[in-house]
Structures are given as structure tokens and as C-alpha cells.
Write an enzyme that holds these catalytic residues in place. Structure first.
Site, PDB file in Angstrom:
ATOM      1  N   THR A 122     -44.394  40.845   6.291  1.00 12.42           N
ATOM      2  CA  THR A 122     -45.852  40.911   6.305  1.00 12.42           C
ATOM      3  C   THR A 122     -46.366  40.215   5.057  1.00 12.42           C
ATOM      4  O   THR A 122     -46.038  40.621   3.936  1.00 12.42           O
ATOM      5  CB  THR A 122     -46.314  42.377   6.316  1.00 12.42           C
ATOM      6  N   PHE A 148     -44.172  44.384  14.368  1.00  9.85           N
ATOM      7  CA  PHE A 148     -45.035  45.563  14.508  1.00  9.85           C
ATOM      8  C   PHE A 148     -44.244  46.856  14.697  1.00  9.85           C
ATOM      9  O   PHE A 148     -44.838  47.883  15.020  1.00  9.85           O
ATOM     10  CB  PHE A 148     -45.995  45.369  15.701  1.00  9.85           C
ATOM     11  N   CYS A 256     -45.747  50.447   4.554  1.00 15.55           N
ATOM     12  CA  CYS A 256     -46.620  49.350   5.003  1.00 15.55           C
ATOM     13  C   CYS A 256     -48.117  49.561   4.762  1.00 15.55           C
ATOM     14  O   CYS A 256     -48.764  48.695   4.181  1.00 15.55           O
ATOM     15  CB  CYS A 256     -46.374  49.079   6.490  1.00 15.55           C
ATOM     16  N   LYS A 259     -49.621  49.054   1.044  1.00 12.84           N
ATOM     17  CA  LYS A 259     -49.527  47.704   0.479  1.00 12.84           C
ATOM     18  C   LYS A 259     -50.263  46.681   1.344  1.00 12.84           C
ATOM     19  O   LYS A 259     -50.882  45.760   0.831  1.00 12.84           O
ATOM     20  CB  LYS A 259     -48.068  47.296   0.251  1.00 12.84           C
TER      21      LYS A 259
HETATM   22  N1  LIG Z   1     -40.416  48.890   7.462  1.00 17.81           N
HETATM   23  C1  LIG Z   1     -41.297  48.724   8.431  1.00 17.81           C
HETATM   24  O1  LIG Z   1     -41.611  49.650   9.177  1.00 17.81           O
HETATM   25  C2  LIG Z   1     -41.924  47.375   8.660  1.00 17.81           C
HETATM   26  C3  LIG Z   1     -42.571  47.105   9.878  1.00 17.81           C
HETATM   27  C4  LIG Z   1     -43.150  45.860  10.073  1.00 17.81           C
HETATM   28  C5  LIG Z   1     -43.100  44.899   9.076  1.00 17.81           C
HETATM   29  N2  LIG Z   1     -42.493  45.178   7.890  1.00 17.81           N
HETATM   30  C6  LIG Z   1     -42.434  44.131   6.869  1.00 17.81           C
HETATM   31  O2  LIG Z   1     -41.147  43.529   6.930  1.00 17.81           O
HETATM   32  C7  LIG Z   1     -40.701  43.115   5.617  1.00 17.81           C
HETATM   33  C8  LIG Z   1     -39.373  43.784   5.313  1.00 17.81           C
HETATM   34  O3  LIG Z   1     -39.567  45.193   5.296  1.00 17.81           O
HETATM   35  P1  LIG Z   1     -38.355  46.231   5.312  1.00 17.81           P
HETATM   36  O4  LIG Z   1     -38.959  47.580   5.426  1.00 17.81           O
HETATM   37  O5  LIG Z   1     -37.325  45.790   6.291  1.00 17.81           O
HETATM   38  O6  LIG Z   1     -37.791  46.020   3.830  1.00 17.81           O
HETATM   39  P2  LIG Z   1     -36.436  46.615   3.230  1.00 17.81           P
HETATM   40  O7  LIG Z   1     -36.722  46.799   1.783  1.00 17.81           O
HETATM   41  O8  LIG Z   1     -35.978  47.759   4.054  1.00 17.81           O
HETATM   42  O9  LIG Z   1     -35.377  45.444   3.433  1.00 17.81           O
HETATM   43  C9  LIG Z   1     -35.396  44.238   2.751  1.00 17.81           C
HETATM   44  C10 LIG Z   1     -33.964  43.746   2.598  1.00 17.81           C
HETATM   45  O10 LIG Z   1     -34.007  42.430   2.055  1.00 17.81           O
HETATM   46  C11 LIG Z   1     -32.916  42.313   1.134  1.00 17.81           C
HETATM   47  N3  LIG Z   1     -33.165  41.160   0.262  1.00 17.81           N
HETATM   48  C12 LIG Z   1     -34.039  41.035  -0.769  1.00 17.81           C
HETATM   49  N4  LIG Z   1     -33.960  39.783  -1.292  1.00 17.81           N
HETATM   50  C13 LIG Z   1     -33.027  39.116  -0.567  1.00 17.81           C
HETATM   51  C14 LIG Z   1     -32.514  37.800  -0.609  1.00 17.81           C
HETATM   52  N5  LIG Z   1     -32.935  36.899  -1.511  1.00 17.81           N
HETATM   53  N6  LIG Z   1     -31.552  37.453   0.283  1.00 17.81           N
HETATM   54  C15 LIG Z   1     -31.112  38.331   1.202  1.00 17.81           C
HETATM   55  N7  LIG Z   1     -31.571  39.592   1.293  1.00 17.81           N
HETATM   56  C16 LIG Z   1     -32.524  39.975   0.415  1.00 17.81           C
HETATM   57  C17 LIG Z   1     -32.892  43.662   0.448  1.00 17.81           C
HETATM   58  O11 LIG Z   1     -31.652  43.901  -0.191  1.00 17.81           O
HETATM   59  C18 LIG Z   1     -33.137  44.601   1.632  1.00 17.81           C
HETATM   60  O12 LIG Z   1     -31.928  44.963   2.257  1.00 17.81           O
HETATM   61  C19 LIG Z   1     -41.839  43.531   4.668  1.00 17.81           C
HETATM   62  O13 LIG Z   1     -42.701  42.445   4.491  1.00 17.81           O
HETATM   63  C20 LIG Z   1     -42.563  44.626   5.431  1.00 17.81           C
HETATM   64  O14 LIG Z   1     -43.917  44.742   5.068  1.00 17.81           O
HETATM   65  C21 LIG Z   1     -41.886  46.394   7.659  1.00 17.81           C
END
Ligand SMILES: NC(=O)c1ccc[n+]([C@@H]2O[C@H](COP(=O)([O-])OP(=O)(O)OC[C@H]3O[C@@H](n4cnc5c(N)ncnc54)[C@H](O)[C@@H]3O)[C@@H](O)[C@H]2O)c1
Length: 425
Positions: A122, A148, A256, A259
Site C-alpha cells: 500500500t 485488499f 493498515c 498508517k
Molecule cells: N497485513 C495486511 O493485512 C495487509 C493487507 C493489505 C495490504 N497490506 C500492505 O502490504 C504491504 C506488506 O504488508 P505485510 O503486512 O505483509 O508486511 P510484513 O511486515 O508482514 O511483511 C513484510 C516482509 O518483507 C520483508 N522484507 C523487508 N525488506 C525486504 C527486502 N529488501 N527484500 C525482501 N524482503 C524484505 C520483511 O522481512 C517481511 O517478512 C504493506 O504495504 C501493507 O500496508 C497489508
């Protein structure tokens, strides 16, 4: 079937990778956290998401999914690159895109001609455009494909989505991405990069606003003798309003909403738009968290000699172990500031939380309430409903129950001997 790299093995990346592999694609998921990759290779899912361990196990067994350390090791061979990287908030509310930029920099030199970089993180409006400029190649294309899914229902949300949004500056690139989802039965909405980015932020800001509206009405109910459940049932039947996201609670939070709302407000400010409605929604949520903490102060005044509080639920909602911006934690922080002694239980939390300085984590809900002057229920875990509340009431010094999620029935709890305080009741 396509060759896909997924960068980031978090809630979104792991779900995306496993589900795309389940749809038949060849997927490699990369993370930069060595422990996380090792644990995934050993078949251990590093967080709690119902059904994900089974799905990952199946697709790993059928050799459709594998894991590597380092984004470039996944991307060298792939045609599609899903960026599922964290985009936390900076102190001014804007999105911190440093993880995102780092991930892209790692894959820049290995991207194959005609490959597509798909952003699932996002991000604020304008990011895809900047990403295309940073890649600085005409043979590598950027597509925005916001996610989503909601934690606790991630697999269902991915495989049975309400819609798939694909934003790009070329119909051809959007269609190539749409084909990856051809087995799913969902409306596909194709738009520009900017609209796709704004759709995701708008969806989360709208849901946050809906929850704040319900919480405000809940407060009015408490002042007037109306019942929030009746009010939300009464309006929820109206299809223009809908019955989802209508539960009053301690305040909204999670990884989410806070932020993304802050980021959208910051985007609006950067364009010179005074988005008062959204700014107020964010402020009102903080006030509602204060109000929730004051419910404890009402039954145990801050100068009371007995200030032992039991808390059930720490995660930001039931069905996940995610503690990021959890309203439960935010409420307990406020109680810690007033020197309450807090013992907390959550089915998914076993260790002391760095966000909380004095709260003690207990491993069983009954031990947690022993000798307490109030029990505050902060997360709507179904397992709480199965506990023997008579035993709970008897073991407390003062049987005060503050049910911020309206999990329990007031009449039943009062019969047992609790002083019951719900949310909007
Ligand atoms: N969690 C949710 O419910 C949700 C839903 C929709 C969208 N999003 C969006 O999706 C994105 C990810 O969210 P999330 O909850 O999965 O995050 P998260 O923190 O659970 O996972 C992120 C992963 O990326 C890894 N990472 C960081 N830098 C890296 C790199 N350079 N190379 C490889 N891996 C790397 C981290 O170690 C971690 O495992 C965010 O932008 C979030 O806003 C999240």
C-alpha cells in the site's frame, strides 16, 4: 503458467505467493530475513494465519513454491515481480518507502526484458510513476495491484476477492497481470496507476471512518440509554449502509488503518487539500481510545489502593497474532501511565511486549483474573465466550467487567455478579 517472484514473505507476500502457486504458477518468495527464510524452508509459518501452513505445505510439496534469501535471487528468473514490502508510517504520517526502495534496488539489475514489476504494497498516490522512473527502462513495466486481504481471512480474501484492481499506463500490461488471476471469479477493475493507488487508501480510510462513526454513536448511546447493537442492526439492513464494519469497539488500529489513513491525509495536504473529515476521523479515534481507558478509571479510580487489571486480548482483532498499532495495546499503554497493575492474556501472545513496560503476559485466562479489580476484554476472540465466567467472577477481588467488544451478554453477566460495562450499551 507464469514464473513469479514475490518479494517479502510477510502476511501479504506469503499469502500472495502461496495462492498464486495454488493457482498453478511457479513461485519463488524472497525475504531478506535469514531466520524467516530458514523457518519457511523448514515448513514453519512465522506468524499466525488460519490455513496458511496447510496451503504452503501443499504447494511446496508440489514444487510450485520455494523460498530464497534476497530479492535478486528470486527475480532473476521471473517474468512477474510482486512487491509485498512494508510501508510503515513516518512520524509526520507520510509513508516510509525505504523498505520498498531497498527491495527495488536489489532487483533492478536482474530484471529480464519485458518483465512486469507489480506493486502489492500500500503506497501513496504517485509511487508507481516514481517507480517506473527509478527503473528507467522502457522494457520493464510497472503495474499497481493493491491487496485488499484482511488478516485472519487472508486465503479466502485472496482466492475469492470482492474485486481485483489493476492500475497501469498500458492496457497490454494490465491484461498480462489480469491473466495471472484468470482462474478467480472476481470483477477486474483496470485503471490508471494513480486511481489504483487511491482506491486502496480510500478503501481503508473509508472503513476507518465507518468504525469511528459507529464508535461515536456508541458513545451517544451510552449517554442516552439507546443500545448500539439495536442502532447498527437498524441501519445495517439498509443496503446503502450495509452491516459490515458496524461493531463498536475500543478504537480502530492494526497494521493498515492507522498508517493508511495518515498517509492519505498527508497526500491530501501535499496537494494543498484540507481533508478535514479524514483528519478528524484520526483524531476522534485517539479520543475514543482515551474514552475506553477511562471506562477502567470509572470503576477503579486512579487513586484507588487496589488497581489490579486483567486484560483479555492484545492483538488488533481476533484471528491474527498481529500487534501492530493494536487498540488493545494503545488502551493498556494509557492504563500503564496511570500506574495500573496489568496482567494480560491473549491466545497468540506468549512473551512480554516491548510496547508495554509493566504489563505481565500470562499464559492462561483464569490465572490472569485472579485477585483482579477489573477485567477488560479488548479483542473479540471466540474462545473467551467459552470460558467459565462464574469461576472468573469468583476469583476476582472486584468483579468489574469492561467489555469493549460487546462479547458477553449484559444480563447474563450481571446475573453472575459482575458489574458490566459494555461499549455503547
Ligand atoms: N497485513 C495486511 O493485512 C495487509 C493487507 C493489505 C495490504 N497490506 C500492505 O502490504 C504491504 C506488506 O504488508 P505485510 O503486512 O505483509 O508486511 P510484513 O511486515 O508482514 O511483511 C513484510 C516482509 O518483507 C520483508 N522484507 C523487508 N525488506 C525486504 C527486502 N529488501 N527484500 C525482501 N524482503 C524484505 C520483511 O522481512 C517481511 O517478512 C504493506 O504495504 C501493507 O500496508 C497489508
Amino acid at each position: 503458467m507464469a514464473k513469479i517472484a514475490v518479494i517479502g514473505a510477510g502476511y501479504v507476500g506469503l499469502t500472495t505467493g502461496a495462492c498464486l502457486a495454488h493457482l498453478g504458477h511457479d513461485v519463488v518468495i524472497a525475504d531478506n530475513n535469514d531466520d524467516r527464510v530458514k523457518s519457511l524452508e523448514a515448513g514453519i509459518i512465522p506468524f499466525f494465519e488460519p490455513g496458511l501452513d496447510e496451503l504452503v505445505g501443499d504447494v511446496v510439496k508440489s514444487k510450485k513454491l520455494s523460498f530464497v534469501l534476497g530479492a535478486s535471487n528470486a527475480s532473476g528468473n521471473a517474468e512477474f515481480h510482486f512487491l509485498c514490502l512494508p510501508t510503515p508510517a513516518n512520524t509526520d504520517g507520510s509513508s516510509d518507502l525505504s523498505y520498498f526502495e531497498e527491495g527495488i534496488n536489489e532487483i533492478l539489475t536482474v530484471l529480464q526484458p519485458n518483465s512486469i514489476v507489480i506493486n502489492k504494497s500500500t503506497v501513496p498516490l504517485g509511487t508507481a510513476n516514481r517507480l517506473q522512473e527509478a527503473i528507467a527502462r522502457t522494457d520493464v513495466h510497472v503495474v499497481s495491484n493493491p491487496e485488499f486481504l484482511s488478516e485472519g481471512n487472508a486465503i479466502r480474501d485472496f482466492l475469492q476477492p470482492s474485486r481485483i484492481v489493476i492500475g497501469s499506463n498500458s492496457r497490454e500490461h494490465s491484461e498480462r497481470v489480469a491473466k495471472l488471476y484468470s482462474k478467480l471469479n472476481a470483477p477486474i477493475l483496470m485503471s490508471s496507476w494513480e486511481s489504483a493507488e487511491l482506491i486502496k487508501h480510500t478503501a481503508n480510510a473509508f472503513l476507518a471512518m465507518k468504525l469511528t462513526f459507529v464508535n461515536e454513536i456508541a458513545t451517544l448511546c451510552e449517554m442516552t440509554g439507546a443500545n448500539i447493537k439495536d442502532v447498527t442492526d437498524g441501519i445495517g439492513y439498509d443496503p446503502r449502509i450495509g452491516s459490515d464494519y458496524m461493531n463498536a469497539g475500543p478504537g480502530w488500529g492494526g497494521s493498515c488503518f492507522p498508517k493508511d489513513s495518515a498517509s492519505l491525509a498527508q497526500v491530501a495536504r501535499s496537494f494543498g487539500f484540507d481533508f478535514t473529515l479524514l483528519e478528524h476521523t484520526i483524531d476522534l479515534n485517539q479520543k475514543h481510545l482515551d474514552r475506553t481507558a477511562r471506562k477502567v478509571q470509572r470503576v477503579i479510580p486512579t487513586d484507588s489502593p487496589h488497581k489490579k487489571v486483567a486484560a483479555w486480548g492484545l492483538t488488533f482483532k481476533a484471528g491474527t497474532d498481529d500487534l501492530r498499532y493494536s487498540p488493545a495495546v494503545e488502551v493498556l499503554k494509557r492504563l500503564e501511565e496511570d500506574d495500573y497493575e496489568i496482567l494480560a492474556f491473549d491466545p497468540t501472545v506468549k512473551e512480554k511486549l516491548p510496547q508495554l513496560t509493566s504489563t505481565v503476559i500470562m499464559d492462561d485466562p483464569y490465572g490472569c483474573v485472579n485477585g483482579a479489580d477489573a477485567l477488560i476484554v479488548l479483542t473479540e476472540w471466540k474462545s473467551f465466550k467459552l470460558l467459565d465466567m462464574e469461576t472468573v467472577a469468583k476469583s476476582m477481588r472486584n468483579a468489574n467487567l469492561i467489555d469493549t467488544r460487546n462479547v458477553f451478554n449484559r444480563v447474563e453477566m450481571e446475573k453472575i455478579g459482575f458489574t458490566y460495562i459494555g461499549m455503547g450499551l
